[in-house]
Design a protein around this motif. Sequence first.
Motif, PDB file in Angstrom:
ATOM      1  N   ARG A  70       0.702  -1.157   0.100  1.00 45.66           N
ATOM      2  CA  ARG A  70      -0.016   0.045  -0.014  1.00 45.66           C
ATOM      3  C   ARG A  70       0.924   1.225   0.059  1.00 45.66           C
ATOM      4  NH1 ARG A  70      -3.568  -3.245   2.741  1.00 45.66           N
ATOM      5  NH2 ARG A  70      -2.647  -2.776   4.839  1.00 45.66           N
ATOM      6  N   ARG A  71       1.796   1.330   0.785  1.00 44.41           N
ATOM      7  CA  ARG A  71       2.831   2.204   0.942  1.00 44.41           C
ATOM      8  C   ARG A  71       3.591   2.508  -0.345  1.00 44.41           C
ATOM      9  NH1 ARG A  71       7.827   3.807   1.128  1.00 44.41           N
ATOM     10  NH2 ARG A  71       8.540   1.624   1.167  1.00 44.41           N
ATOM     11  N   LEU A  72       4.113   1.464  -1.013  1.00 44.40           N
ATOM     12  CA  LEU A  72       4.657   1.789  -2.403  1.00 44.40           C
ATOM     13  C   LEU A  72       3.675   2.219  -3.534  1.00 44.40           C
ATOM     14  CD1 LEU A  72       6.966  -1.274  -2.381  1.00 44.40           C
ATOM     15  CD2 LEU A  72       7.645   1.010  -2.260  1.00 44.40           C
ATOM     16  N   ARG A  73       2.510   1.817  -3.177  1.00 47.98           N
ATOM     17  CA  ARG A  73       1.376   2.236  -4.374  1.00 47.98           C
ATOM     18  C   ARG A  73       1.240   3.538  -4.249  1.00 47.98           C
ATOM     19  NH1 ARG A  73      -2.484  -3.138  -4.610  1.00 47.98           N
ATOM     20  NH2 ARG A  73      -1.271  -4.391  -6.005  1.00 47.98           N
ATOM     21  N   ALA A  74       1.045   4.148  -2.831  1.00 42.66           N
ATOM     22  CA  ALA A  74       0.933   5.593  -2.843  1.00 42.66           C
ATOM     23  C   ALA A  74       1.922   6.434  -3.366  1.00 42.66           C
ATOM     24  CB  ALA A  74       0.493   5.614  -1.354  1.00 42.66           C
ATOM     25  N   GLU A  75       3.353   5.972  -2.981  1.00 42.33           N
ATOM     26  CA  GLU A  75       3.929   6.580  -3.166  1.00 42.33           C
ATOM     27  C   GLU A  75       4.336   6.536  -4.822  1.00 42.33           C
ATOM     28  OE1 GLU A  75       9.338   5.889  -2.989  1.00 42.33           O
ATOM     29  OE2 GLU A  75       7.822   5.071  -1.713  1.00 42.33           O
ATOM     30  N   ASN A  76       3.933   5.544  -5.412  1.00 37.51           N
ATOM     31  CA  ASN A  76       4.077   5.684  -7.034  1.00 37.51           C
ATOM     32  C   ASN A  76       3.022   6.557  -7.605  1.00 37.51           C
ATOM     33  OD1 ASN A  76       4.877   4.423  -9.441  1.00 37.51           O
ATOM     34  ND2 ASN A  76       3.300   2.961  -9.355  1.00 37.51           N
ATOM     35  N   ALA A  77       1.749   6.703  -6.966  1.00 41.97           N
ATOM     36  CA  ALA A  77       0.841   7.762  -7.119  1.00 41.97           C
ATOM     37  C   ALA A  77       1.441   9.145  -7.263  1.00 41.97           C
ATOM     38  CB  ALA A  77      -0.414   7.480  -6.594  1.00 41.97           C
ATOM     39  N   VAL A  78       1.955   9.227  -5.949  1.00 40.98           N
ATOM     40  CA  VAL A  78       2.412  10.596  -5.918  1.00 40.98           C
ATOM     41  C   VAL A  78       3.513  10.927  -7.026  1.00 40.98           C
ATOM     42  CG1 VAL A  78       4.000  11.932  -4.469  1.00 40.98           C
ATOM     43  CG2 VAL A  78       2.141  10.719  -3.453  1.00 40.98           C
ATOM     44  N   LEU A  79       4.372   9.863  -7.292  1.00 40.94           N
ATOM     45  CA  LEU A  79       5.615  10.083  -8.027  1.00 40.94           C
ATOM     46  C   LEU A  79       4.956  10.290  -9.765  1.00 40.94           C
ATOM     47  CD1 LEU A  79       8.220   7.666  -7.092  1.00 40.94           C
ATOM     48  CD2 LEU A  79       8.431  10.231  -6.893  1.00 40.94           C
ATOM     49  N   ARG A  80       3.824   9.333 -10.007  1.00 42.18           N
ATOM     50  CA  ARG A  80       3.130   9.837 -11.173  1.00 42.18           C
ATOM     51  C   ARG A  80       2.577  11.115 -11.399  1.00 42.18           C
ATOM     52  NH1 ARG A  80       1.983   5.039 -14.222  1.00 42.18           N
ATOM     53  NH2 ARG A  80       2.538   3.097 -12.937  1.00 42.18           N
ATOM     54  N   SER A  81       2.020  11.396 -10.395  1.00 40.31           N
ATOM     55  CA  SER A  81       1.197  12.932 -10.424  1.00 40.31           C
ATOM     56  C   SER A  81       2.594  14.043 -10.502  1.00 40.31           C
ATOM     57  CB  SER A  81       0.700  13.262  -8.907  1.00 40.31           C
ATOM     58  OG  SER A  81       0.183  14.524  -9.099  1.00 40.31           O
ATOM     59  N   ARG A  82       3.463  13.962  -9.893  1.00 40.69           N
ATOM     60  CA  ARG A  82       4.547  14.825 -10.213  1.00 40.69           C
ATOM     61  C   ARG A  82       5.246  14.432 -11.439  1.00 40.69           C
ATOM     62  NH1 ARG A  82       8.921  13.780  -5.386  1.00 40.69           N
ATOM     63  NH2 ARG A  82       9.817  15.534  -6.547  1.00 40.69           N
ATOM     64  N   MET A  83       5.162  13.422 -12.134  1.00 41.05           N
ATOM     65  CA  MET A  83       5.630  13.611 -13.526  1.00 41.05           C
ATOM     66  C   MET A  83       4.720  14.060 -14.586  1.00 41.05           C
ATOM     67  SD  MET A  83       7.299   9.878 -15.193  1.00 41.05           S
ATOM     68  CE  MET A  83       5.551   9.131 -15.441  1.00 41.05           C
ATOM     69  N   VAL A  84       3.285  14.050 -14.209  1.00 39.95           N
ATOM     70  CA  VAL A  84       2.634  14.644 -14.975  1.00 39.95           C
ATOM     71  C   VAL A  84       2.649  16.077 -15.047  1.00 39.95           C
ATOM     72  CG1 VAL A  84      -0.041  15.085 -15.501  1.00 39.95           C
ATOM     73  CG2 VAL A  84       0.738  12.704 -15.030  1.00 39.95           C
ATOM     74  N   GLN A  85       2.681  16.759 -13.887  1.00 43.04           N
ATOM     75  CA  GLN A  85       3.068  18.141 -13.731  1.00 43.04           C
ATOM     76  C   GLN A  85       4.329  18.445 -14.263  1.00 43.04           C
ATOM     77  OE1 GLN A  85       0.804  20.168 -12.337  1.00 43.04           O
ATOM     78  NE2 GLN A  85      -0.623  18.681 -12.264  1.00 43.04           N
ATOM     79  N   ALA A  86       5.221  17.933 -14.245  1.00 43.63           N
ATOM     80  CA  ALA A  86       6.564  18.146 -14.816  1.00 43.63           C
ATOM     81  C   ALA A  86       6.431  18.271 -16.474  1.00 43.63           C
ATOM     82  CB  ALA A  86       7.613  17.137 -14.450  1.00 43.63           C
ATOM     83  N   ARG A  87       5.695  17.275 -16.909  1.00 39.53           N
ATOM     84  CA  ARG A  87       5.351  17.354 -18.599  1.00 39.53           C
ATOM     85  C   ARG A  87       4.500  18.360 -18.870  1.00 39.53           C
ATOM     86  NH1 ARG A  87       3.811  10.861 -18.676  1.00 39.53           N
ATOM     87  NH2 ARG A  87       5.798  10.230 -19.153  1.00 39.53           N
ATOM     88  N   LYS A  88       3.598  18.872 -18.167  1.00 45.05           N
ATOM     89  CA  LYS A  88       2.871  19.908 -18.283  1.00 45.05           C
ATOM     90  C   LYS A  88       3.845  21.286 -18.432  1.00 45.05           C
ATOM     91  CE  LYS A  88      -1.810  18.604 -16.576  1.00 45.05           C
ATOM     92  NZ  LYS A  88      -2.742  18.728 -15.354  1.00 45.05           N
ATOM     93  N   ARG A  89       4.704  21.447 -17.436  1.00 42.45           N
ATOM     94  CA  ARG A  89       5.559  22.764 -17.384  1.00 42.45           C
ATOM     95  C   ARG A  89       6.287  22.577 -18.611  1.00 42.45           C
ATOM     96  NH1 ARG A  89       6.560  21.675 -11.039  1.00 42.45           N
ATOM     97  NH2 ARG A  89       4.905  22.382 -10.323  1.00 42.45           N
ATOM     98  N   VAL A  90       7.078  21.259 -18.839  1.00 40.84           N
ATOM     99  CA  VAL A  90       7.952  21.112 -20.113  1.00 40.84           C
ATOM    100  C   VAL A  90       7.179  21.628 -21.340  1.00 40.84           C
ATOM    101  CG1 VAL A  90       9.316  19.606 -21.435  1.00 40.84           C
ATOM    102  CG2 VAL A  90       9.618  19.777 -19.070  1.00 40.84           C
ATOM    103  N   THR A  91       6.070  21.000 -21.716  1.00 38.54           N
ATOM    104  CA  THR A  91       5.134  21.309 -22.689  1.00 38.54           C
ATOM    105  C   THR A  91       5.013  22.811 -22.533  1.00 38.54           C
ATOM    106  OG1 THR A  91       4.253  19.249 -22.600  1.00 38.54           O
ATOM    107  CG2 THR A  91       2.897  20.887 -24.105  1.00 38.54           C
ATOM    108  N   GLY A  92       4.897  23.572 -21.652  1.00 36.73           N
ATOM    109  CA  GLY A  92       4.462  24.868 -21.704  1.00 36.73           C
ATOM    110  C   GLY A  92       5.836  25.691 -21.888  1.00 36.73           C
TER     111      GLY A  92
END
Length: 104
Positions: A70-92
Motif C-alpha cells: 500500500r505504501r509503495l502504491r501511494a508513493e508511486n501515485a505521488v511520483l506519477r502525479s509529479r511526472m504529469v506536472q513536470a510534463r505540463k511544465r515542459v510542454t509549456g
Amino acid sequence: MSSAADRSERAPLPRSWERLEHRVEEAAVAVATWRRRALEAEEEIVRMRRTLEAFAGRGDRPEDTAEELRRLRAENAVLRSRMVQARKRVTGVLRRLGALGIEP
C-alpha cells in the motif's frame, strides 16, 4: 585434404544447394540467438529465485507485506502525479520557446 586445384576442378554446385546452404546459415544464426536468449532467461530465473528466497526469508508477516505494498502504491501515485506536472511544465516551456521562434 583438398587443395585449391581440387576445388577448381569440381563441377559447380546446383542453385538449390546454394539455397540450402543459405538456409542452413540462417538456421545456425537463429539457433545461436535462441540459445543466447535461453541462457539469459535462465540467468533471470536464478536472479528472481534468489530475490524471492531473500524476500521469503525476511520473515515478514502478510500484514506487513500488504502495508508495504500500500505504501509503495501511494508513493508511486505521488511520483506519477509529479511526472504529469513536470510534463505540463515542459510542454509549456516548449510552447513558449516555439512562439519565440526558438527550437529546442
